[in-house]
Design an enzyme around this catalytic site. Structure first.
Site, PDB file in Angstrom:
ATOM      1  CB  SER B 150      -1.041  -0.223   1.140  1.00 16.99           C
ATOM      2  OG  SER B 150      -2.053   0.795   0.881  1.00 16.99           O
ATOM      3  CG  ASP B 317      -6.262  -3.767  -3.370  1.00 17.71           C
ATOM      4  OD1 ASP B 317      -7.299  -2.666  -2.902  1.00 17.71           O
ATOM      5  OD2 ASP B 317      -5.127  -3.658  -2.794  1.00 17.71           O
ATOM      6  CG  HIS B 350      -5.671  -2.084  -0.030  1.00 20.98           C
ATOM      7  ND1 HIS B 350      -4.566  -1.875  -0.784  1.00 20.98           N
ATOM      8  CD2 HIS B 350      -5.017  -1.240   1.302  1.00 20.98           C
ATOM      9  CE1 HIS B 350      -3.976  -1.339  -0.071  1.00 20.98           C
ATOM     10  NE2 HIS B 350      -3.885  -0.607   0.665  1.00 20.98           N
TER      11      HIS B 350
END
Lengths: 203, 385
Positions: B150, B317, B350
């Site tokens: 991320s 995601d 995610h």
């Protein structure tokens, strides 16, 4: 280590030293590694299967996980990015082999393709005399559960190339042990089990 | 599972001023960090882990008396994909954070008061510059790999562009080369939630001896929502009711409501996350756009990179979808860079980058083994040349 497939040895004979190569459906990366050691090639592999992907990474291959059916390889690569775009034993499993051929010859200067010959005499005999879809060593799957959705004969393939303005630069026809016999040169579409084609766009 | 056991954080005091992208200067700063494993003799086996928005330097192992391990303990430890028997693992708390590195809760040496809202805006570039000080302090010539998911993945990309000689491998997980309008919009709603909380006091809530708990909890609820996939929420909660019947009022009725409120509450109270830090982190995300310095051409930006890349994305995601990873991969392919890309089938959205997954672990482990093999091979190469 698994022994090098005779098919890979035949392919390596066509590859220039230090060529840039893309292998579509690269599996565990054996061909790319072989070409790297034999011809000092560089490049990438593409593979959809997660387990094969992991093995390719272990083998040190630059592998891009991608589905050739849903992903346009032209999204990833520009025109003439590679000297060779190779696809072994996978033409018959893709959704649109004709479109993929165009893409391969767009991003590569030449393509090398290998596939099983549906016109091999045993296949013909099984259909003609047995009245059933061929099932044998080269085509082990049942008709209802097979990845091979676009089987073709050498003649079919060459006709498609002709229609598309693709030149067959080289062709090697072999049996399942990747050996060639004298007779095969006379009746390849009857006696050949596997063909290796080297093709390019006609200028 | 094998754990590295009890770990202790350390602090690096940096006396050199940090000139930040915003134009501000931090005259001095602290970086809280942890290390696991042993640095080898030629200091070639060091890995830097970059953390995400709400993460910190406590990546693996346990603090004395704490039941919960670090946030990526599943993947870091003896025999794990990031194998502490082979590698020396380093992670620092990002500047502007609230877990030990200098940030809004620290004392501003110029005023003697808490920074609060006066802490300068930080960017990915600033973080990488500060992490580079840590690299120098540890005497590491180049990281064997910099790894992050991320927002951590963005720092990895920044490392490859800003310090190409200092990073051999880059592992970019569930990340993006810049935020989309939708990503920025979510961040803005989170910020508004915090800043409109009456307890925010223009960021001087500590001076007012309070915290904007409601705003922070709302921001976290929203953020958390973007980490999960629709599929997963469907399987996990569906339309399940808390009391088994509808009450026709505005209390918590559906399980999913209860879950989200719990997540928000936990973040704002138990984890004691600083609201100003949350604002800073979301801003840093918004500003991240390495291509901007290169005619908005990511391929040009990545042309500076010499590292080998592993890029990983997860199918469900939607915060940083596989499409965003493809942008990174394409820019690398344009440069004929060494890149491996894996798209992991997961229903966890995610959040998947923190969770167990056979394929993900397999890819990660295989790639890390390759790095380890490179390390074993390199001294021989040196002798040969």
């Amino acid at each position: 280590m698994t022994p090098i497939s005779p098919e890979f040895k035949l392919i390596a004979k066509w590859i220039k030293k230090q060529a840039r190569v893309l292998d579509l459906g690269c599996g565990d990366g054996q061909l790319l590694n072989y070409l790297k050691s034999e011809c000092q090639t560089t490049g990438y592999g593409m593979e959809i299967d997660p387990q094969k992907n992991i093995r390719a990474i272990e083998a040190g291959i630059n592998v891009i996980q991608s589905n050739l059916n849903s992903h346009d390889i032209c999204d990833y690569f520009d025109e003439d990015s590679f000297d060779y775009v190779i696809m072994t034993q996978a033409l018959q499993v893709v959704r649109r082999p004709d479109i993929l051929l165009d893409q391969m010859l767009s991003i590569g200067k030449e393509s090398i393709i290998t596939f099983p010959n549906f016109g091999y005499w045993k296949n013909r005999a099984q259909l003609l005399f047995g009245g059933r879809m061929p099932q044998n060593e080269a085509l082990p799957n049942t008709w209802y559960d097979t990845p091979n959705i676009h089987l073709c004969t050498f003649k079919d393939f060459e006709e498609l190339c002709e229609d598309k303005g693709i030149e067959v630069v080289d062709r090697t026809v072999v049996d399942r042990h990747h050996e060639t016999t004298f007779l095969m040169t006379f009746a390849p579409n009857w006696l050949g089990e596997v063909a290796l084609y080297r093709i390019k766009r006609k200028d | 599972m094998n754990s590295i056991g009890i770990v202790t954080p350390q602090t690096l005091h940096v006396q050199t001023p940090l000139e930040m992208v915003s134009g501000s200067v931090l005259p001095q700063y602290d970086l809280a960090y942890e290390t696991y494993g042993t640095l080898n003799a030629d200091k070639s086996n060091a890995l830097l882990i970059c953390h995400a928005l709400s993460g910190n330097h406590h990546v693996a192992g346990y603090y004395e008396g704490d039941k919960n391990p670090g946030w990526w303990d599943r993947y870091i430890g003896p025999g794990k994909p990031i194998d502490t028997d082979r590698f020396f693992v380093v992670c620092s708390n990002n500047l502007g954070g609230c877990h030990g590195s200098t940030g809004p809760t620290s004392i501003n040496p110029e005023t003697g008061d808490i920074y609060g809202p006066d802490f300068p805006i930080v960017t990915c570039k600033d973080w990488v510059n500060s992490q580079n000080k840590l690299r120098e302090h540890l005497g590491i010539d180049a990281w064997a790999a910099v790894i992050g998911g991320s927002m951590g993945g963005m720092q990895v990309l920044q490392w490859t562009i800003d310090y190409p000689d200092r990073i051999k491998h880059a592992i970019v997980i569930a990340s993006a080369p810049k935020l989309s309008a939708q990503n920025i919009a979510f961040n803005e709603v989170a910020r508004r939630a915090i800043m409109t909380d009456p307890e925010f006091h223009d960021g001087r809530f500590i001076a007012h001896q309070t915290t904007p708990k409601r705003g922070l909890a709302l921001a976290r609820m929203l953020g958390h929502l973007t980490y999960l996939s629709d599929d997963l929420m469907g399987t996990k909660f569906g339309r399940e009711l808390r009391e088994g019947k509808l009450n026709y009022n505005f209390d918590v009725e559906f399980q999913v409501e209860s879950y989200l409120r719990y997540q928000g509450e936990k973040f704002a109270t138990k984890q004691n996350f600083d609201a100003n830090t949350y604002l800073l982190m979301t801003k840093a995300l918004d500003y991240f756009d390495p291509a901007a310095d290169f005619d908005d051409d990511l391929s040009k930006a990545m042309a500076r990179a010499t590292a080998k890349f592993l890029v990983i994305a997860f199918t469900t995601d939607w915060r940083f979808s596989p499409q965003r990873s493809h942008e990174i991969v394409k820019a690398l392919l344009d440069n004929d860079a060494d890149v491996t890309y894996a798209q992991i089938d997961s229903q966890h959205g995610h959040d998947a980058f923190l969770l167990p997954n056979e394929h993900y672990e397999g890819v990660f482990r295989a790639y890390m083994s390759r790095i380890a093999q490179d390390l074993m091979a390199s001294p021989v190469e040196k002798e040969a040349s």
